[in-house]
Design a protein around this motif. Structure first.
Motif, PDB file in Angstrom:
ATOM      1  N   GLN A  20     -10.105  27.381  72.045  1.00 56.74           N
ATOM      2  CA  GLN A  20     -10.171  27.160  73.488  1.00 56.74           C
ATOM      3  C   GLN A  20     -10.584  28.435  74.208  1.00 56.74           C
ATOM      4  N   THR A  21     -10.054  29.548  73.724  1.00 61.01           N
ATOM      5  CA  THR A  21     -10.388  30.828  74.337  1.00 61.01           C
ATOM      6  C   THR A  21     -11.855  31.163  74.124  1.00 61.01           C
ATOM      7  N   ARG A  22     -12.383  30.843  72.945  1.00 63.95           N
ATOM      8  CA  ARG A  22     -13.802  31.115  72.699  1.00 63.95           C
ATOM      9  C   ARG A  22     -14.664  30.384  73.712  1.00 63.95           C
ATOM     10  N   THR A  23     -14.355  29.126  73.946  1.00 63.37           N
ATOM     11  CA  THR A  23     -15.106  28.348  74.925  1.00 63.37           C
ATOM     12  C   THR A  23     -14.984  28.959  76.316  1.00 63.37           C
ATOM     13  N   GLN A  24     -13.781  29.378  76.685  1.00 60.14           N
ATOM     14  CA  GLN A  24     -13.567  29.939  78.011  1.00 60.14           C
ATOM     15  C   GLN A  24     -14.316  31.254  78.200  1.00 60.14           C
ATOM     16  N   TYR A  25     -14.317  32.116  77.181  1.00 59.92           N
ATOM     17  CA  TYR A  25     -15.016  33.394  77.315  1.00 59.92           C
ATOM     18  C   TYR A  25     -16.534  33.232  77.249  1.00 59.92           C
ATOM     19  N   GLN A  26     -17.001  32.161  76.646  1.00 55.22           N
ATOM     20  CA  GLN A  26     -18.421  31.847  76.747  1.00 55.22           C
ATOM     21  C   GLN A  26     -18.765  31.481  78.190  1.00 55.22           C
ATOM     22  N   LYS A  27     -17.866  30.782  78.876  1.00 58.67           N
ATOM     23  CA  LYS A  27     -18.068  30.466  80.291  1.00 58.67           C
ATOM     24  C   LYS A  27     -18.061  31.729  81.148  1.00 58.67           C
ATOM     25  N   LEU A  28     -17.311  32.731  80.701  1.00 62.25           N
ATOM     26  CA  LEU A  28     -17.306  34.008  81.403  1.00 62.25           C
ATOM     27  C   LEU A  28     -18.606  34.779  81.198  1.00 62.25           C
ATOM     28  N   GLY A  29     -19.464  34.279  80.335  1.00 63.34           N
ATOM     29  CA  GLY A  29     -20.770  34.892  80.140  1.00 63.34           C
ATOM     30  C   GLY A  29     -20.874  35.796  78.935  1.00 63.34           C
ATOM     31  N   PHE A  30     -19.948  35.682  77.997  1.00 63.15           N
ATOM     32  CA  PHE A  30     -19.979  36.510  76.795  1.00 63.15           C
ATOM     33  C   PHE A  30     -20.597  35.758  75.613  1.00 63.15           C
ATOM     34  N   ILE A  31     -21.261  36.492  74.732  1.00 63.80           N
ATOM     35  CA  ILE A  31     -21.606  35.987  73.407  1.00 63.80           C
ATOM     36  C   ILE A  31     -20.361  36.174  72.551  1.00 63.80           C
ATOM     37  N   VAL A  32     -19.797  35.078  72.046  1.00 65.12           N
ATOM     38  CA  VAL A  32     -18.537  35.146  71.295  1.00 65.12           C
ATOM     39  C   VAL A  32     -18.783  34.699  69.857  1.00 65.12           C
ATOM     40  N   PRO A  33     -18.833  35.634  68.908  1.00 63.74           N
ATOM     41  CA  PRO A  33     -19.013  35.264  67.504  1.00 63.74           C
ATOM     42  C   PRO A  33     -17.845  34.411  67.005  1.00 63.74           C
ATOM     43  N   PRO A  34     -17.993  33.782  65.840  1.00 66.77           N
ATOM     44  CA  PRO A  34     -16.889  32.989  65.269  1.00 66.77           C
ATOM     45  C   PRO A  34     -15.655  33.855  65.004  1.00 66.77           C
ATOM     46  N   SER A  35     -14.539  33.201  64.817  1.00 66.16           N
ATOM     47  CA  SER A  35     -13.293  33.922  64.569  1.00 66.16           C
ATOM     48  C   SER A  35     -13.226  34.438  63.140  1.00 66.16           C
ATOM     49  N   GLY A  36     -12.473  35.512  62.974  1.00 65.98           N
ATOM     50  CA  GLY A  36     -12.228  36.077  61.656  1.00 65.98           C
ATOM     51  C   GLY A  36     -10.743  36.122  61.375  1.00 65.98           C
ATOM     52  N   LYS A  37     -10.385  36.380  60.120  1.00 67.57           N
ATOM     53  CA  LYS A  37      -8.983  36.407  59.726  1.00 67.57           C
ATOM     54  C   LYS A  37      -8.634  37.755  59.108  1.00 67.57           C
ATOM     55  N   HIS A  38      -7.514  38.320  59.567  1.00 61.10           N
ATOM     56  CA  HIS A  38      -6.969  39.512  58.925  1.00 61.10           C
ATOM     57  C   HIS A  38      -6.291  39.078  57.627  1.00 61.10           C
ATOM     58  N   GLN A  39      -6.695  39.653  56.524  1.00 57.01           N
ATOM     59  CA  GLN A  39      -6.186  39.207  55.232  1.00 57.01           C
ATOM     60  C   GLN A  39      -4.742  39.657  54.987  1.00 57.01           C
TER      61      GLN A  39
END
Length: 282
Positions: A20-39
């Motif tokens: 949900q946050t990724r979608t919202q920050y795209q609306k803010l005008g950012f390029i948002v890469p996919p999420s990653g995981k800390h191992q």
């Protein structure tokens, strides 16, 4: 001596739902890469990249693992939660900190895997955790050495429609200015700490600076968050190529904001997942 703390590397926003946050920050005008995981940790994140720093958005993936305080922070809502400072050498920073009598932890390795359409990025860091007493007004802070800096930024990730290029300033709230000044002189050295009454500025020679203010000043600015206690990271200012273009992007995407007397844009925190963000002409 100090702990050899470098520039502001990346502030962190803590959230409940990364997608949900990724979608919202795209609306803010950012390029948002996919999420990653800390191992090694139980956290997942999104990293919005700029040429010399970046914004990390962190959430919980596996609550059974180490969460670096994200779970506790989120009990009082989403928002700006932490700042990582650059360390050119985690080992050197740690040794210098110990020699200076600072309460810091030995460097630990951290691996973040980021799955893209055509490959998986295998990113590596070394982190040095700082005692809470060393960073009043920043909620949480650590040092970060990048071991794979060459793959951290990918083509197209820096071309944000909102024109953001870098962080300009972070603002924290403190209640005891004498204690805060003393703590940062120990951490950064006297030459990097300036005080003028109820304001303290932390300078790193490059990148964003840090301003520490009182709760009453934060209230006047509209950035008070009393649920966070007496000391916390309150806001972040991002530098943009053209503030007029930024306003157009935000308006077209239905983002609520106000233009201040100095021309800066103040984004409604409700539209930035609790983060108090400003856009300023570079």
């Amino acid at each position: 001596m100090t702990a050899k703390v470098g520039r502001v590397d990346h502030p962190v926003v803590a959230v409940h739902d990364l997608q949900q946050t990724r979608t919202q920050y795209q609306k803010l005008g950012f390029i948002v890469p996919p999420s990653g995981k800390h191992q090694e940790w139980g956290t997942e994140n999104l990293c919005i990249m700029f040429p010399d720093d970046y914004l990390e958005i962190r959430g919980i993936g596996d609550p059974r693992k180490f969460l670096a305080g994200v779970d506790t922070f989120l009990e009082k809502g989403e928002g700006l939660y932490s700042v990582a400072f650059n360390a050119r050498s985690a080992d050197e920073s740690y040794q210098a900190g110990i020699a200076s009598g600072l309460d810091i932890k030995p460097p630990k390795h951290l691996n973040r895997k980021l799955v893209l359409e055509d490959r998986t990025l295998d990113l590596h860091f070394r982190t040095v955790m700082l005692d809470h007493s060393l960073y009043p007004g920043l909620t949480h802070a650590n040092l970060c050495e990048h071991l794979t800096a060459d793959t951290l930024r990918q083509p197209g990730w820096l071309d944000h429609p909102n024109g953001v290029q870098a962080f300009g300033r972070l603002v924290g709230v403190v209640s005891d200015f004498d204690a805060a000044e003393s703590a940062y002189i120990r951490l950064l050295g006297a030459g990097n700490v300036q005080r003028d009454g109820k304001h303290i500025w932390l300078n790193f020679g490059e990148g964003a600076d840090v301003e520490l203010i009182s709760a009453s000043e934060a209230e006047l600015r509209g950035d008070a968050q009393p649920e966070r206690g007496e000391a916390y990271l309150a806001s972040a200012t991002l530098l943009v190529r053209d503030v007029t273009v930024s306003r157009q992007v935000l308006t077209s995407n239905g983002i609520r904001f106000e233009t201040l007397e100095d021309g800066n844009i103040r984004v409604n925190p409700a539209d930035a997942c609790g983060a108090h963000l400003y856009f300023k002409q570079a």
